[in-house]
Design a protein around this motif. Structure first.
Motif, PDB file in Angstrom:
ATOM      1  N   ASN A  86      88.610 137.477  39.448  1.00  0.00           N
ATOM      2  CA  ASN A  86      89.083 137.852  38.123  1.00  0.00           C
ATOM      3  C   ASN A  86      88.384 139.082  37.567  1.00  0.00           C
ATOM      4  OD1 ASN A  86      88.840 134.388  37.696  1.00  0.00           O
ATOM      5  ND2 ASN A  86      90.796 135.436  37.892  1.00  0.00           N
ATOM      6  N   ARG A  87      87.378 139.604  38.268  1.00  0.00           N
ATOM      7  CA  ARG A  87      86.560 140.680  37.729  1.00  0.00           C
ATOM      8  C   ARG A  87      87.021 142.031  38.256  1.00  0.00           C
ATOM      9  NH1 ARG A  87      81.134 139.352  35.772  1.00  0.00           N
ATOM     10  NH2 ARG A  87      80.619 141.515  36.216  1.00  0.00           N
ATOM     11  N   LEU A  88      87.274 142.940  37.331  1.00  0.00           N
ATOM     12  CA  LEU A  88      87.669 144.291  37.729  1.00  0.00           C
ATOM     13  C   LEU A  88      86.541 144.971  38.498  1.00  0.00           C
ATOM     14  CD1 LEU A  88      90.145 146.232  37.262  1.00  0.00           C
ATOM     15  CD2 LEU A  88      88.713 147.329  35.526  1.00  0.00           C
ATOM     16  N   ASP A  89      85.296 144.713  38.104  1.00  0.00           N
ATOM     17  CA  ASP A  89      84.168 145.387  38.748  1.00  0.00           C
ATOM     18  C   ASP A  89      83.827 144.797  40.105  1.00  0.00           C
ATOM     19  OD1 ASP A  89      83.351 143.101  37.288  1.00  0.00           O
ATOM     20  OD2 ASP A  89      81.270 143.762  37.336  1.00  0.00           O
ATOM     21  N   ALA A  90      84.526 143.734  40.529  1.00  0.00           N
ATOM     22  CA  ALA A  90      84.339 143.194  41.873  1.00  0.00           C
ATOM     23  C   ALA A  90      85.280 143.838  42.879  1.00  0.00           C
ATOM     24  CB  ALA A  90      84.555 141.680  41.867  1.00  0.00           C
ATOM     25  N   LEU A  91      86.183 144.711  42.385  1.00  0.00           N
ATOM     26  CA  LEU A  91      87.141 145.385  43.254  1.00  0.00           C
ATOM     27  C   LEU A  91      86.583 146.729  43.728  1.00  0.00           C
ATOM     28  CD1 LEU A  91      90.420 144.823  41.185  1.00  0.00           C
ATOM     29  CD2 LEU A  91      89.432 143.342  42.948  1.00  0.00           C
ATOM     30  N   SER A  92      87.095 147.212  44.834  1.00  0.00           N
ATOM     31  CA  SER A  92      86.782 148.571  45.274  1.00  0.00           C
ATOM     32  C   SER A  92      87.635 149.556  44.479  1.00  0.00           C
ATOM     33  CB  SER A  92      87.086 148.720  46.768  1.00  0.00           C
ATOM     34  OG  SER A  92      88.497 148.609  46.989  1.00  0.00           O
ATOM     35  N   TRP A  93      87.293 150.857  44.570  1.00  0.00           N
ATOM     36  CA  TRP A  93      88.064 151.800  43.759  1.00  0.00           C
ATOM     37  C   TRP A  93      89.533 151.885  44.184  1.00  0.00           C
ATOM     38  CZ3 TRP A  93      90.693 155.952  45.508  1.00  0.00           C
ATOM     39  CH2 TRP A  93      90.311 156.575  46.696  1.00  0.00           C
ATOM     40  N   PRO A  94      89.868 151.807  45.498  1.00  0.00           N
ATOM     41  CA  PRO A  94      91.299 151.802  45.821  1.00  0.00           C
ATOM     42  C   PRO A  94      92.020 150.568  45.271  1.00  0.00           C
ATOM     43  CG  PRO A  94      90.003 152.417  47.750  1.00  0.00           C
ATOM     44  CD  PRO A  94      89.041 151.893  46.731  1.00  0.00           C
ATOM     45  N   GLN A  95      91.312 149.425  45.266  1.00  0.00           N
ATOM     46  CA  GLN A  95      91.910 148.219  44.703  1.00  0.00           C
ATOM     47  C   GLN A  95      92.119 148.368  43.195  1.00  0.00           C
ATOM     48  OE1 GLN A  95      88.838 145.520  46.191  1.00  0.00           O
ATOM     49  NE2 GLN A  95      90.354 144.507  47.507  1.00  0.00           N
ATOM     50  N   VAL A  96      91.160 148.979  42.514  1.00  0.00           N
ATOM     51  CA  VAL A  96      91.303 149.201  41.076  1.00  0.00           C
ATOM     52  C   VAL A  96      92.467 150.150  40.797  1.00  0.00           C
ATOM     53  CG1 VAL A  96      90.219 150.218  39.033  1.00  0.00           C
ATOM     54  CG2 VAL A  96      88.894 148.716  40.539  1.00  0.00           C
ATOM     55  N   LYS A  97      92.591 151.193  41.592  1.00  0.00           N
ATOM     56  CA  LYS A  97      93.698 152.138  41.411  1.00  0.00           C
ATOM     57  C   LYS A  97      95.032 151.426  41.524  1.00  0.00           C
ATOM     58  CE  LYS A  97      95.672 156.425  43.237  1.00  0.00           C
ATOM     59  NZ  LYS A  97      95.543 157.509  44.249  1.00  0.00           N
ATOM     60  N   ALA A  98      95.162 150.599  42.547  1.00  0.00           N
ATOM     61  CA  ALA A  98      96.414 149.863  42.729  1.00  0.00           C
ATOM     62  C   ALA A  98      96.628 148.845  41.619  1.00  0.00           C
ATOM     63  CB  ALA A  98      96.413 149.168  44.094  1.00  0.00           C
ATOM     64  N   ALA A  99      95.557 148.178  41.211  1.00  0.00           N
ATOM     65  CA  ALA A  99      95.674 147.138  40.191  1.00  0.00           C
ATOM     66  C   ALA A  99      96.117 147.700  38.850  1.00  0.00           C
ATOM     67  CB  ALA A  99      94.336 146.413  40.041  1.00  0.00           C
ATOM     68  N   LEU A 100      95.437 148.759  38.405  1.00  0.00           N
ATOM     69  CA  LEU A 100      95.714 149.271  37.068  1.00  0.00           C
ATOM     70  C   LEU A 100      97.021 150.047  36.994  1.00  0.00           C
ATOM     71  CD1 LEU A 100      92.183 150.332  35.782  1.00  0.00           C
ATOM     72  CD2 LEU A 100      93.380 148.148  35.563  1.00  0.00           C
ATOM     73  N   ASN A 101      97.597 150.394  38.135  1.00  0.00           N
ATOM     74  CA  ASN A 101      98.899 151.055  38.123  1.00  0.00           C
ATOM     75  C   ASN A 101     100.054 150.075  38.245  1.00  0.00           C
ATOM     76  OD1 ASN A 101      98.823 154.202  38.067  1.00  0.00           O
ATOM     77  ND2 ASN A 101      97.040 153.586  39.278  1.00  0.00           N
ATOM     78  N   ARG A 102      99.737 148.771  38.260  1.00  0.00           N
ATOM     79  CA  ARG A 102     100.792 147.768  38.229  1.00  0.00           C
ATOM     80  C   ARG A 102     101.394 147.683  36.830  1.00  0.00           C
ATOM     81  NH1 ARG A 102      98.717 142.193  40.519  1.00  0.00           N
ATOM     82  NH2 ARG A 102     100.821 141.647  39.799  1.00  0.00           N
ATOM     83  N   GLU A 103     102.669 147.353  36.758  1.00  0.00           N
ATOM     84  CA  GLU A 103     103.326 147.204  35.465  1.00  0.00           C
ATOM     85  C   GLU A 103     102.656 146.072  34.677  1.00  0.00           C
ATOM     86  OE1 GLU A 103     105.629 148.026  32.331  1.00  0.00           O
ATOM     87  OE2 GLU A 103     105.519 149.177  34.197  1.00  0.00           O
TER      88      GLU A 103
END
Length: 273
Positions: free
Chosen positions: A6-23
């Protein structure tokens, strides 16, 4: 502590990029405080409540939903508790600046919503003002400031009327909830202090006025209480804490489900007057 899932800071940067660009990408930032909570509760009370309740809510949401949490902001705006050892407080302008900087970076990374999940009553208004300021800087980011205890159905049935109205700090509700969530952090004392408990103080604010509510005043704890408690913690129990926890989780689970299923708030657009 929030699950790594559930933690954004537990993701890698490519995962964060993909996550935050989701609708509908939604980031939740839990806010607490580092402040006295009487002789029986820890300084981290509000921060612990925000993080623990959010953790349970996120774990119960479907895992495919686009929602992640930031680490808890454990020091907040707490000048009303000055004078009690251990209380740490950021200035209002510093907290606003912190929110603006972090929120702007989240918006630039693609986040569409930022929920400020706050458990400290003393910074409700400040976070509302900071949210509006951040929205002015980054109109593409919806900012939703909320308070853990606000609008929760069923609380009135669990608490005595006077305590629900006047148990503002480290009273029955907070002591009971901590007994349910982290009993090892609760001391043995059960103070009753604040309004109606010190004969040197006025019994109540003038008619139509209150410590909090429709016509509040900017109070300091040391003016109302020798122990730091404003309320009556004598009947606190783990059973009551469990009931409060269930009510809080149910309320916020419903609220987050409704938010994530919606297009609210509307995307920024120019409205011609």
């Amino acid at each position: 502590m929030l699950s790594p899932l559930n933690r954004l800071d537990a993701l890698s940067w490519p995962q964060v990029k993909a996550a935050l660009n989701r609708e509908g990408s939604t980031v939740v930032w839990p806010f607490g405080a580092c402040e006295q909570h009487g002789p029986q509760l820890p300084l981290t009370t509000d921060a612990l409540f925000a993080e623990r309740i959010l953790q349970v809510v996120l774990e119960q949401l479907p895992s495919e939903l686009p929602i992640w949490a930031l680490p808890v902001q454990a020091i907040g705006f707490s000048p009303e508790h000055a004078g009690f050892p251990g209380t740490l407080s950021l200035s209002a302008d510093l907290l606003i600046r912190l929110l603006e900087e972090v929120g702007s970076q989240l918006a630039d990374a693609g986040a569409q919503r930022l929920v400020l999940f706050n458990a400290h009553g003393g910074q409700i208004g400040l976070l509302q003002a900071a949210a509006r300021s951040l929205r002015a800087l980054r109109p593409s980011l919806a900012v939703l400031p909320c308070f853990l205890w606000s609008g929760v159905a069923g609380l009135e049935a669990l608490l005595p009327e006077q305590e629900a109205r006047e148990g503002l700090h480290a009273g029955l509700a907070e002591t009971s909830l901590m007994l349910a969530l982290a009993p090892h952090l609760v001391g043995s004392e059960r103070p009753v202090d604040g309004l109606h408990h010190d004969p040197s103080l006025p019994a109540t604010p003038p008619p139509g006025w209150s410590l909090e509510g429709h016509a509040p005043c900017a109070w300091f704890t040391r003016e109302l209480s020798a122990t730091g408690v404003i309320g009556d913690s004598r009947q606190a129990s783990e059973a009551l804490g469990k009931a409060l926890e269930e009510a809080l989780v149910r309320h916020w689970l419903d609220r987050f489900q409704a938010l994530l299923a919606s297009d609210w708030p509307p995307r920024a657009q120019v409205i011609r007057l």
